[in-house]
Design a protein around this motif. Sequence first.
Motif, PDB file in Angstrom:
ATOM      1  N   TYR A  97      -6.937   5.677   3.135  1.00 15.08           N
ATOM      2  CA  TYR A  97      -6.697   5.054   4.435  1.00 15.08           C
ATOM      3  C   TYR A  97      -7.633   5.650   5.493  1.00 15.08           C
ATOM      4  O   TYR A  97      -8.189   4.924   6.311  1.00 15.08           O
ATOM      5  N   TYR A 141       0.829  -1.209   0.000  1.00 16.86           N
ATOM      6  CA  TYR A 141       0.000   0.000   0.000  1.00 16.86           C
ATOM      7  C   TYR A 141       0.861   1.256   0.000  1.00 16.86           C
ATOM      8  O   TYR A 141       0.535   2.233  -0.680  1.00 16.86           O
ATOM      9  N   GLY A 170      -3.605   8.201  -1.213  1.00 22.84           N
ATOM     10  CA  GLY A 170      -3.382   7.069  -0.310  1.00 22.84           C
ATOM     11  C   GLY A 170      -3.792   7.392   1.113  1.00 22.84           C
ATOM     12  O   GLY A 170      -4.397   6.571   1.805  1.00 22.84           O
TER      13      GLY A 170
END
Length: 113
Positions: free
Chosen positions: A56, A40, A52
Amino acid sequence: MRESRRKRLTRSGSDRIIAGVFGGFGQYFNCSANFLRVAYVILSILSGIVPGIIIYAIMVLIMPPDPQHPGILGLIKGLSELQERMTTSHDQRRQRRTLTDVEEKDIKRNGRS
């Protein structure tokens, strides 16, 4: 015998670095959470770091915490639910009472009405 308990995707309470998202994915898919974390991070760097982080944060909000280990977000939610229950019970005690079937009579005092 068949196990009647369903497998649920939850944030991990024991295998966590930040919020337990990838620990939960690792437990759900029976793979290494560290492998998922590294993959990730690499994908987040290649696509730009901001998406990202946003994804998250969304996963943290959407995934429920582990019931055995709720973590800090679960504790905050539990405290807010407790406070809500306390205020509703306090409001119920302080409600005004309504009288019904009341008759009104004049009382004569000292000959005056």
